[in-house]
Design a protein around this motif. Structure first.
Motif, PDB file in Angstrom:
ATOM      1  N   ALA A 145      -5.021  14.424   0.769  1.00 35.09           N
ATOM      2  CA  ALA A 145      -5.692  15.597   1.328  1.00 35.09           C
ATOM      3  C   ALA A 145      -4.630  16.671   1.522  1.00 35.09           C
ATOM      4  O   ALA A 145      -3.969  16.725   2.566  1.00 35.09           O
ATOM      5  N   ALA A 146      -4.429  17.493   0.506  1.00 37.34           N
ATOM      6  CA  ALA A 146      -3.394  18.528   0.538  1.00 37.34           C
ATOM      7  C   ALA A 146      -3.935  19.746   1.270  1.00 37.34           C
ATOM      8  O   ALA A 146      -4.482  20.672   0.678  1.00 37.34           O
ATOM      9  N   ASN A 147      -3.789  19.726   2.589  1.00 42.65           N
ATOM     10  CA  ASN A 147      -4.337  20.773   3.439  1.00 42.65           C
ATOM     11  C   ASN A 147      -3.353  21.076   4.555  1.00 42.65           C
ATOM     12  O   ASN A 147      -2.962  20.173   5.302  1.00 42.65           O
ATOM     13  N   GLY A 148      -2.926  22.341   4.664  1.00 44.00           N
ATOM     14  CA  GLY A 148      -1.983  22.708   5.713  1.00 44.00           C
ATOM     15  C   GLY A 148      -0.679  21.962   5.548  1.00 44.00           C
ATOM     16  O   GLY A 148      -0.039  22.015   4.496  1.00 44.00           O
ATOM     17  N   GLN A 149      -0.268  21.215   6.585  1.00 44.61           N
ATOM     18  CA  GLN A 149       0.969  20.441   6.539  1.00 44.61           C
ATOM     19  C   GLN A 149       0.785  19.086   5.873  1.00 44.61           C
ATOM     20  O   GLN A 149       1.736  18.326   5.722  1.00 44.61           O
ATOM     21  N   GLY A 150      -0.444  18.778   5.472  1.00 48.85           N
ATOM     22  CA  GLY A 150      -0.730  17.492   4.856  1.00 48.85           C
ATOM     23  C   GLY A 150      -0.571  17.524   3.357  1.00 48.85           C
ATOM     24  O   GLY A 150      -0.600  18.570   2.718  1.00 48.85           O
ATOM     25  N   GLY A 151      -0.424  16.347   2.774  1.00 48.67           N
ATOM     26  CA  GLY A 151      -0.283  16.200   1.338  1.00 48.67           C
ATOM     27  C   GLY A 151       0.502  14.941   1.045  1.00 48.67           C
ATOM     28  O   GLY A 151       0.477  13.974   1.817  1.00 48.67           O
ATOM     29  N   LEU A 152       1.199  14.922  -0.094  1.00 52.06           N
ATOM     30  CA  LEU A 152       2.112  13.831  -0.403  1.00 52.06           C
ATOM     31  C   LEU A 152       3.416  14.122   0.326  1.00 52.06           C
ATOM     32  O   LEU A 152       4.031  15.173   0.111  1.00 52.06           O
ATOM     33  N   LEU A 153       3.867  13.203   1.163  1.00 51.91           N
ATOM     34  CA  LEU A 153       4.953  13.494   2.082  1.00 51.91           C
ATOM     35  C   LEU A 153       6.205  12.684   1.729  1.00 51.91           C
ATOM     36  O   LEU A 153       6.923  13.018   0.814  1.00 51.91           O
ATOM     37  N   ASP A 154       6.474  11.595   2.422  1.00 49.21           N
ATOM     38  CA  ASP A 154       7.764  10.926   2.249  1.00 49.21           C
ATOM     39  C   ASP A 154       7.749   9.940   1.083  1.00 49.21           C
ATOM     40  O   ASP A 154       6.690   9.417   0.687  1.00 49.21           O
ATOM     41  N   VAL A 155       8.938   9.682   0.548  1.00 50.81           N
ATOM     42  CA  VAL A 155       9.156   8.602  -0.409  1.00 50.81           C
ATOM     43  C   VAL A 155      10.420   7.868   0.003  1.00 50.81           C
ATOM     44  O   VAL A 155      11.446   8.496   0.309  1.00 50.81           O
ATOM     45  N   THR A 156      10.334   6.545   0.056  1.00 47.98           N
ATOM     46  CA  THR A 156      11.473   5.709   0.407  1.00 47.98           C
ATOM     47  C   THR A 156      11.570   4.575  -0.601  1.00 47.98           C
ATOM     48  O   THR A 156      10.564   3.952  -0.944  1.00 47.98           O
ATOM     49  N   ILE A 157      12.769   4.312  -1.065  1.00 45.00           N
ATOM     50  CA  ILE A 157      13.011   3.261  -2.056  1.00 45.00           C
ATOM     51  C   ILE A 157      13.229   1.940  -1.332  1.00 45.00           C
ATOM     52  O   ILE A 157      14.036   1.856  -0.398  1.00 45.00           O
ATOM     53  N   ALA A 158      12.500   0.899  -1.731  1.00 44.39           N
ATOM     54  CA  ALA A 158      12.643  -0.410  -1.099  1.00 44.39           C
ATOM     55  C   ALA A 158      14.072  -0.920  -1.240  1.00 44.39           C
ATOM     56  O   ALA A 158      14.740  -0.694  -2.255  1.00 44.39           O
ATOM     57  N   ARG A 159      14.543  -1.632  -0.220  1.00 47.40           N
ATOM     58  CA  ARG A 159      15.898  -2.182  -0.257  1.00 47.40           C
ATOM     59  C   ARG A 159      16.086  -3.132  -1.445  1.00 47.40           C
ATOM     60  O   ARG A 159      17.182  -3.237  -1.996  1.00 47.40           O
ATOM     61  N   ASP A 160      15.005  -3.830  -1.824  1.00 42.72           N
ATOM     62  CA  ASP A 160      15.104  -4.787  -2.925  1.00 42.72           C
ATOM     63  C   ASP A 160      14.569  -4.192  -4.224  1.00 42.72           C
ATOM     64  O   ASP A 160      14.073  -4.921  -5.094  1.00 42.72           O
ATOM     65  N   PHE A 161      14.689  -2.872  -4.382  1.00 47.17           N
ATOM     66  CA  PHE A 161      14.112  -2.208  -5.551  1.00 47.17           C
ATOM     67  C   PHE A 161      14.590  -2.829  -6.863  1.00 47.17           C
ATOM     68  O   PHE A 161      13.822  -2.915  -7.826  1.00 47.17           O
ATOM     69  N   ALA A 162      15.842  -3.239  -6.934  1.00 51.92           N
ATOM     70  CA  ALA A 162      16.369  -3.800  -8.180  1.00 51.92           C
ATOM     71  C   ALA A 162      15.552  -5.000  -8.639  1.00 51.92           C
ATOM     72  O   ALA A 162      15.449  -5.268  -9.842  1.00 51.92           O
ATOM     73  N   GLN A 163      14.951  -5.735  -7.681  1.00 48.13           N
ATOM     74  CA  GLN A 163      14.109  -6.873  -8.026  1.00 48.13           C
ATOM     75  C   GLN A 163      12.622  -6.516  -8.037  1.00 48.13           C
ATOM     76  O   GLN A 163      11.879  -6.888  -8.948  1.00 48.13           O
ATOM     77  N   SER A 164      12.173  -5.754  -7.039  1.00 49.61           N
ATOM     78  CA  SER A 164      10.732  -5.507  -6.868  1.00 49.61           C
ATOM     79  C   SER A 164      10.251  -4.231  -7.536  1.00 49.61           C
ATOM     80  O   SER A 164       9.061  -4.102  -7.835  1.00 49.61           O
ATOM     81  N   ARG A 165      11.128  -3.247  -7.713  1.00 46.25           N
ATOM     82  CA  ARG A 165      10.809  -1.905  -8.200  1.00 46.25           C
ATOM     83  C   ARG A 165       9.749  -1.238  -7.319  1.00 46.25           C
ATOM     84  O   ARG A 165       8.991  -0.378  -7.776  1.00 46.25           O
ATOM     85  N   GLU A 166       9.705  -1.587  -6.047  1.00 44.75           N
ATOM     86  CA  GLU A 166       8.705  -1.013  -5.154  1.00 44.75           C
ATOM     87  C   GLU A 166       9.237   0.213  -4.415  1.00 44.75           C
ATOM     88  O   GLU A 166      10.422   0.288  -4.061  1.00 44.75           O
ATOM     89  N   VAL A 167       8.340   1.166  -4.200  1.00 48.09           N
ATOM     90  CA  VAL A 167       8.625   2.363  -3.417  1.00 48.09           C
ATOM     91  C   VAL A 167       7.516   2.532  -2.383  1.00 48.09           C
ATOM     92  O   VAL A 167       6.383   2.086  -2.588  1.00 48.09           O
ATOM     93  N   PHE A 168       7.862   3.185  -1.271  1.00 48.75           N
ATOM     94  CA  PHE A 168       6.917   3.457  -0.204  1.00 48.75           C
ATOM     95  C   PHE A 168       6.634   4.959  -0.164  1.00 48.75           C
ATOM     96  O   PHE A 168       7.554   5.772  -0.275  1.00 48.75           O
ATOM     97  N   LEU A 169       5.383   5.305   0.011  1.00 46.54           N
ATOM     98  CA  LEU A 169       4.958   6.699   0.092  1.00 46.54           C
ATOM     99  C   LEU A 169       4.130   6.903   1.354  1.00 46.54           C
ATOM    100  O   LEU A 169       3.272   6.071   1.683  1.00 46.54           O
ATOM    101  N   THR A 170       4.350   8.017   2.049  1.00 49.78           N
ATOM    102  CA  THR A 170       3.421   8.426   3.103  1.00 49.78           C
ATOM    103  C   THR A 170       2.689   9.681   2.632  1.00 49.78           C
ATOM    104  O   THR A 170       3.230  10.486   1.878  1.00 49.78           O
ATOM    105  N   PHE A 171       1.455   9.825   3.118  1.00 52.30           N
ATOM    106  CA  PHE A 171       0.620  10.940   2.671  1.00 52.30           C
ATOM    107  C   PHE A 171      -0.539  11.116   3.630  1.00 52.30           C
ATOM    108  O   PHE A 171      -0.814  10.245   4.475  1.00 52.30           O
TER     109      PHE A 171
END
Length: 365
Positions: free
Chosen positions: A79-105
């Motif tokens: 919901a890209a409205n005002g201060q809202g939208g796609l916000l943070d991105v954080t790379i998982a500590r075990d990315f080399a194995q999991s390739r997972e990322v975290f997103l807030t929105f």
């Protein structure tokens, strides 16, 4: 055709340029642009091979490698409205194995939108997210476009902290039956950790870690694993807090600022049972993005806290006990600093919303 032109513009700019030199207390530093042409960039996450992801608030995620930017598919609906939208991105500590990322929105909800946390797997070529799961969303959310937070930090034990704003509904930050104005903590699958402070208490959301926050837009861990948060006050009263489990950080009962109307906030600047900030700014600097530095490239900065200023266009360095702002790192590149992170090599990366760019800072040798 317009979208194609935008992609080409990002590709050209992503190659970087000549470094500018800024003067700091630790000597001159080189600041190099690593990508420009961004539309309201919000967060940057650096991958193990020094490629990186950048979020744009309107709902775009970019993968940048070898001087080329690619749009990533498979994102959640925002919901890209005002201060809202796609916000943070954080790379998982075990990315080399999991390739997972975290997103807030800001996730669309029946009554508007709420801050949400998702996890997904990044494809090998960086162009697609797969197995996207929304593992937390704040309730009850709200119909305003204000105060979503929102940072996600992975603790050393793998649990996830997410900062959530009060959504412009001030009393909600003291109401533990909702998630507004809080820091929450969940496991990587969205379940509630067994040692969360309010788990099992009737009428209190079990994900709550702390409450009484206004709009925390910066968060980071120190070397001991302690969580530090920077948050927007009203007119004055921007804060840096050392966030401890189960504690009340006061908003809107206590504050060092005043309402935008000039009227007093709550009951003053202190009250028993409510925590004092480690540092506050008056006038407000509009803090966004917080990083505790390791000392890898600048040993004299080890343990210092860096916070971006959206209002006064600089990077604040805080140190000492009591904590205080000891330096302002400032140049044309620091126009509206939204995010600030440390790369694995000790370089400091930051986002300038005003420049629509990401920069990398290293010592000038």
């Amino acid at each position: 055709m317009l979208r194609l032109a935008a992609i080409l513009a990002l590709t050209v700019c992503a190659t970087g340029g000549n470094a500018d030199v800024l003067q700091t207390s630790s000597g001159p530093v080189q600041v190099t642009q690593v990508i420009s042409g961004l539309d309201t960039p919000w967060a940057v996450g650096i991958l193990p091979d020094q490629s990186f992801l950048v979020t744009e608030r309107d709902g775009e995620l970019l993968y940048v490698q070898g001087g080329k930017a690619k749009h990533v598919s498979g994102l959640p609906k925002v919901a890209a409205n005002g201060q809202g939208g796609l916000l943070d991105v954080t790379i998982a500590r075990d990315f080399a194995q999991s390739r997972e990322v975290f997103l807030t929105f800001s996730k669309p909800q029946s009554n508007g939108a709420g801050t949400a946390l998702s996890v997904a797997r990044l494809s090998e070529n960086g162009t697609r997210l797969t197995n996207l799961r929304v593992i937390f969303e704040a309730v009850p959310g709200g119909d305003t476009g204000r105060h979503f937070g929102s940072r996600v930090v992975e603790a050393e034990d793998g649990t996830l902290f997410v900062t959530i704003g009060d959504r412009g509904d001030r009393p909600s930050a003291q109401d533990r039956s909702n998630h507004m104005g809080s820091v929450i903590r969940v496991n990587r699958d969205g379940s509630v950790p067994a040692d969360n402070p309010f788990l099992g208490q009737e009428g209190i959301r079990p994900e709550l870690w702390s409450y009484g926050h206004r709009n925390p837009q910066g968060a980071g861990l120190d070397a001991r694993g302690n969580l530090w948060v920077s948050e927007h006050g009203a007119r004055g009263g921007d804060e840096v807090n050392l966030v401890q489990p189960g504690l009340n950080y006061g908003w809107p009962v206590i504050s060092y600022g005043v309402h935008y109307s000039g009227q007093k906030i709550g009951e003053g600047n202190s009250k028993p049972g409510m925590e004092q900030p480690e540092h506050y700014w008056d006038p407000s600097i509009a803090p966004s993005g917080l990083m505790v530095y390791s000392g890898k490239l600048w040993p004299q900065w080890k343990g210092d806290i860096f916070v971006g200023s959206l209002k006064f266009d600089y990077i604040a360095r805080l140190a000492g006990s009591p904590l205080r702002e000891v330096e302002q790192i400032k140049g044309p590149e620091t126009e509206r600093v939204r995010d600030i992170v440390e790369a694995s090599d000790g370089a400091i990366w930051f986002i300038s919303v005003g420049q629509g760019a990401v920069y990398r800072m290293i010592p000038d040798s």
